[in-house]
Design an enzyme around this catalytic site. Structure first.
Site, short mmCIF file in Angstrom:
data_model
loop_
_atom_site.label_atom_id
_atom_site.label_comp_id
_atom_site.label_asym_id
_atom_site.label_seq_id
_atom_site.Cartn_x
_atom_site.Cartn_y
_atom_site.Cartn_z
N LYS A 23 0.83 -1.21 0.00
CA LYS A 23 0.00 0.00 0.00
C LYS A 23 0.87 1.26 0.00
CE LYS A 23 -2.12 -1.19 3.82
NZ LYS A 23 -1.42 -2.47 4.06
N ARG A 98 -9.75 0.88 8.44
CA ARG A 98 -9.38 -0.50 8.77
C ARG A 98 -10.48 -1.23 9.51
NH1 ARG A 98 -3.44 0.53 8.76
NH2 ARG A 98 -2.29 -1.38 9.09
N ARG A 137 11.61 -5.14 5.14
CA ARG A 137 11.28 -3.73 4.85
C ARG A 137 12.15 -2.76 5.64
NH1 ARG A 137 5.18 -1.88 5.36
NH2 ARG A 137 5.24 -2.97 7.35
N ARG A 171 10.97 -0.59 11.21
CA ARG A 171 9.85 -0.33 12.13
C ARG A 171 9.87 -1.27 13.32
NH1 ARG A 171 4.60 0.23 8.36
NH2 ARG A 171 3.74 -0.87 10.17
N ARG A 182 -0.87 -8.77 13.29
CA ARG A 182 -1.34 -7.78 12.30
C ARG A 182 -2.15 -8.45 11.19
NH1 ARG A 182 4.22 -5.13 11.05
NH2 ARG A 182 3.12 -3.80 9.59
#
Ligand code: ADP
Ligand code: AMP
Length: 230
Positions: A23, A98, A137, A171, A182
């Site tokens: 996203k 969400r 990431r 992160r 998640r």
């Protein structure tokens, strides 16, 4: 058609998809191509945590554990941000809504300004690929450009292609433990929005298992069609 002309309102695009679907990556590419502003509630919440605001203090532990921050906090943050002047040309919502409560709040908010959702795009991916995407990431601390250990490597190791910065960060919630929570939150609370937006006639499904540029090409086509007046 009722024969009257309606004033064009700034486009509103929603990117749906599990954590790691792409996203943020795609939102930044759309921002550059179309000039709409990326609104990431994850980024806004991380900024609130870093600033030590009341909302940030409430959100911090929930985010680290991979849960969803309370609807009220997120809706308030989004409402303030979307009212800022730079959003007047159109927005790409990344990570919001969400939950159904958030989706209903967004409908009310847009109703107040006469805006509508042009497209809610579901980036479709397999859960199995997400752990690999999330664990690799990292982002540029200077400009927020996203990278991946295997799938998106800067031209010069450790140097951001976009801003030339050389500080990269990972992160706190991109851990194997938090990814499970998640994904669970996504399936339980966010995936039902696919049906919600299908019911509104704005849902678009885009396969997101292919390479970044391939997904961007398909998505660009979908956005062009959704935002071009009939
Ligand atoms: P999200 O915002 O949905 O959580 P990101 O855009 O941050 O996901 O992408 C997660 C990670 O996967 C990033 O490191 C990004 O570079 C990488 N990535 C994004 N899209 C793809 C893709 N189509 N193929 C491979 N890796 C991708
Ligand atoms: P993201 O950057 O979109 O992956 O979001 C990171 C974390 O921020 C999520 O795991 C949630 O804890 C929180 N978060 C971001 N957006 C929302 C939202 N719309 N509703 C609730 N929590 C959110």
């Amino acid at each position: 058609m009722d024969g009257t002309t309606h004033p064009a309102t700034p486009p509103v695009l929603i990117l749906l998809g599990p954590p790691g679907a792409g996203k943020g990556t795609q939102a930044r590419m759309l921002e550059e191509r179309f000039g709409y502003v990326q609104l990431s509630t994850g980024d806004l919440l991380r900024a609130a945590v870093a600033a030590g605001t009341e909302a940030g203090l409430a959100a911090d532990a929930v985010m680290k554990a991979g849960g969803l921050v309370s609807d009220q906090i997120v809706i308030d943050i989004l409402r303030d941000r979307i009212a800022e002047a730079d959003c007047a040309g159109g927005v790409i919502l990344d990570g919001f809504p969400r939950t159904t409560v958030q989706a209903e709040a967004l409908d009310v908010l847009l109703g107040e300004t006469g805006q509508q959702i042009d497209a809610a795009v579901s980036l479709e991916v397999d859960d199995a690929a997400m752990v690999e995407r999330i664990s690799g990431r990292y982002t540029c601390a200077g400009c927020g450009e996203g990278y991946h250990d295997s799938f998106k490597i800067p031209a010069k190791a450790g140097v951001c292609d976009s801003c030339g910065g050389n500080e990269m960060k990972r992160r706190a919630d991109d851990t194997v433990e938090a990814v499970g929570a998640r994904l669970e939150a996504y399936h339980a609370q966010t995936a039902p929005l696919i049906t919600y937006y299908d019911g509104q006639g704005v849902l678009q499904r885009v396969g997101a298992m292919g390479p970044i540029d391939e997904v961007a090409t398909t998505l660009g086509r979908v956005v062009t069609e959704a935002t071009t007046p009939a």
